[in-house]
Design an enzyme around this catalytic site. Structure first.
Site, PDB file in Angstrom:
ATOM      1  N   ASP A 126       0.849  -1.198   0.000  1.00 57.52           N
ATOM      2  CA  ASP A 126       0.000   0.000   0.000  1.00 57.52           C
ATOM      3  C   ASP A 126       0.882   1.245   0.000  1.00 57.52           C
ATOM      4  O   ASP A 126       1.119   1.864   1.037  1.00 57.52           O
ATOM      5  CB  ASP A 126      -0.965  -0.032   1.197  1.00 57.52           C
ATOM      6  N   LYS A 135       0.849  -7.999  -2.828  1.00 57.61           N
ATOM      7  CA  LYS A 135      -0.500  -7.536  -3.160  1.00 57.61           C
ATOM      8  C   LYS A 135      -0.450  -6.089  -3.644  1.00 57.61           C
ATOM      9  O   LYS A 135       0.046  -5.208  -2.940  1.00 57.61           O
ATOM     10  CB  LYS A 135      -1.414  -7.641  -1.939  1.00 57.61           C
ATOM     11  N   ASP A 150      -5.375  -6.678  -6.201  1.00 60.77           N
ATOM     12  CA  ASP A 150      -6.520  -6.504  -5.290  1.00 60.77           C
ATOM     13  C   ASP A 150      -7.287  -5.234  -5.674  1.00 60.77           C
ATOM     14  O   ASP A 150      -7.162  -4.208  -5.025  1.00 60.77           O
ATOM     15  CB  ASP A 150      -5.961  -6.412  -3.853  1.00 60.77           C
ATOM     16  N   LYS A 191     -10.721  -5.327  -6.381  1.00 58.20           N
ATOM     17  CA  LYS A 191     -12.087  -5.478  -5.867  1.00 58.20           C
ATOM     18  C   LYS A 191     -13.132  -4.869  -6.797  1.00 58.20           C
ATOM     19  O   LYS A 191     -13.882  -3.969  -6.408  1.00 58.20           O
ATOM     20  CB  LYS A 191     -12.224  -4.810  -4.491  1.00 58.20           C
ATOM     21  N   ASP A 199     -19.181  -3.645 -10.271  1.00 55.84           N
ATOM     22  CA  ASP A 199     -19.828  -2.813 -11.284  1.00 55.84           C
ATOM     23  C   ASP A 199     -20.833  -3.694 -12.031  1.00 55.84           C
ATOM     24  O   ASP A 199     -21.054  -4.844 -11.639  1.00 55.84           O
ATOM     25  CB  ASP A 199     -18.730  -2.246 -12.220  1.00 55.84           C
ATOM     26  N   THR A 203     -13.258  -6.466   5.898  1.00 52.16           N
ATOM     27  CA  THR A 203     -12.885  -6.732   7.295  1.00 52.16           C
ATOM     28  C   THR A 203     -12.884  -5.466   8.148  1.00 52.16           C
ATOM     29  O   THR A 203     -12.738  -5.541   9.363  1.00 52.16           O
ATOM     30  CB  THR A 203     -11.498  -7.405   7.363  1.00 52.16           C
ATOM     31  N   ARG A 235       0.012  -2.982   7.275  1.00 47.97           N
ATOM     32  CA  ARG A 235       0.602  -2.078   8.253  1.00 47.97           C
ATOM     33  C   ARG A 235       1.446  -2.726   9.354  1.00 47.97           C
ATOM     34  O   ARG A 235       2.443  -2.123   9.766  1.00 47.97           O
ATOM     35  CB  ARG A 235      -0.483  -1.154   8.817  1.00 47.97           C
TER      36      ARG A 235
HETATM   37  O1  C5P Z   1      -2.587  -2.695   6.700  1.00 53.02           O
HETATM   38  P1  C5P Z   1      -3.448  -3.902   6.775  1.00 53.02           P
HETATM   39  O2  C5P Z   1      -2.720  -5.138   7.258  1.00 53.02           O
HETATM   40  O3  C5P Z   1      -4.760  -3.673   7.476  1.00 53.02           O
HETATM   41  O4  C5P Z   1      -3.757  -4.179   5.216  1.00 53.02           O
HETATM   42  C1  C5P Z   1      -4.731  -5.064   4.792  1.00 53.02           C
HETATM   43  C2  C5P Z   1      -4.770  -5.037   3.287  1.00 53.02           C
HETATM   44  O5  C5P Z   1      -5.771  -5.960   2.862  1.00 53.02           O
HETATM   45  C3  C5P Z   1      -5.126  -3.682   2.658  1.00 53.02           C
HETATM   46  O6  C5P Z   1      -4.337  -3.565   1.486  1.00 53.02           O
HETATM   47  C4  C5P Z   1      -6.592  -3.795   2.309  1.00 53.02           C
HETATM   48  O7  C5P Z   1      -6.926  -3.109   1.127  1.00 53.02           O
HETATM   49  C5  C5P Z   1      -6.742  -5.303   2.075  1.00 53.02           C
HETATM   50  N1  C5P Z   1      -8.068  -5.861   2.306  1.00 53.02           N
HETATM   51  C6  C5P Z   1      -8.749  -5.764   3.514  1.00 53.02           C
HETATM   52  N2  C5P Z   1     -10.000  -6.272   3.666  1.00 53.02           N
HETATM   53  C7  C5P Z   1     -10.584  -6.924   2.667  1.00 53.02           C
HETATM   54  C8  C5P Z   1      -9.911  -7.064   1.444  1.00 53.02           C
HETATM   55  C9  C5P Z   1      -8.632  -6.526   1.306  1.00 53.02           C
HETATM   56  O8  C5P Z   1      -8.210  -5.203   4.458  1.00 53.02           O
HETATM   57  N3  C5P Z   1     -11.784  -7.484   2.846  1.00 53.02           N
END
Ligand code: C5P
Length: 236
Positions: free
Chosen positions: A4, A26, A53, A55, A58, A117, A213
């Site tokens: 990210d 990712k 990723d 997502k 549409d 999540t 993170r």
């Molecule tokens: O920083 P963190 O560990 O929370 O990152 C989680 C990653 O997973 C982010 O890139 C977020 O876009 C992705 N993600 C998510 N929940 C989902 C699908 C993807 O957090 N349901």
């Protein structure tokens, strides 16, 4: 490893430091919006495959076109759409993911995001989605499986129920992974609500853990990644 980042040079610099420790990189909407297909090309050249990723959510025709373009990028091993796009959209995505791939070649695996999540029961209710997250998520996973989707993105809290409903071969990818800190206290949740530790994720049957993170923001990202790899190995 969730890359990210807001630019490809910073993502690539970071990825190179830990490419021997991760199973897949990712690329999400932040990096892809900034750098486009060049990000997939450069990151996939590091070795571990790419999970694109984006997502998609549409109308079926638009999602089919987007999936076709994504599947044509070499190095993409996983990609996803939102299960809440519904039956026709999921069917269009399933058809499109195989359409552009030459006979005999590997196609990317298609995942459906169930419920983000970052959402809890209250935020689901506010958007008109009733009931506890787990029953919504399992229902969406069953629909995705029935239509030929290869797996889902879901939280660890739902992984066991999805495994039971959808079988051994169905892929389960779990974000919102937060290792315990050294004092055994749960670490920062950021904007995630349905979180779990790497050990809990593996024991619940996850095939892939998405981590951002906890590694990106660590003082020593390599050490943080190594600790998660060790925890995964010990939990198996
Ligand atoms: O920083 P963190 O560990 O929370 O990152 C989680 C990653 O997973 C982010 O890139 C977020 O876009 C992705 N993600 C998510 N929940 C989902 C699908 C993807 O957090 N349901």
């Amino acid at each position: 490893m969730a890359l990210d980042f807001d630019s490809l040079p910073s993502a690539a610099k970071f990825a190179k430091q830990i490419s021997d420790l991760v199973g897949m990189f990712k690329i999400g909407s932040q990096l892809f919006t900034a750098a486009g297909p060049a990000a997939v090309k450069e990151i996939s050249s590091l070795g571990p495959g790419v999970f694109l990723d984006l997502k998609f959510h549409d109308i079926p025709n638009t999602v089919a076109g987007a999936v076709l373009s994504a599947a044509a990028m070499s190095g993409v091993q996983l990609m996803n759409v939102h299960a809440l796009g519904g039956r026709a959209m999921l069917e269009a995505a399933v058809q499109a993911i195989s359409a552009g791939v030459p006979m005999g070649a590997d196609r990317p695996r298609l995942l459906a995001v169930t419920i983000l999540t970052s959402m809890d029961q209250k935020s689901m209710r506010e958007t008109g989605i009733g009931g506890p997250p787990k029953s919504r998520v399992v229902k969406l996973a069953r629909l995705a499986k029935e239509l030929g989707v290869d797996g889902v993105v879901a939280s660890v809290q739902e992984a066991r129920a999805i495994r039971k409903a959808c079988g051994r071969e169905f892929l389960i990818v779990t974000p919102a992974v937060r290792p315990d800190d050294k004092n055994g206290a749960a670490s920062k949740h950021d904007d995630q609500t349905r979180t779990a530790t790497p050990t809990e994720a593996i024991r619940a049957g996850a095939d892939y853990l998405v981590v951002g993170r906890p590694i990106l923001a660590a003082a020593d990202p390599r050490a943080a990644a190594q600790a998660i790899v060790d925890e995964i190995a010990a939990a198996k």
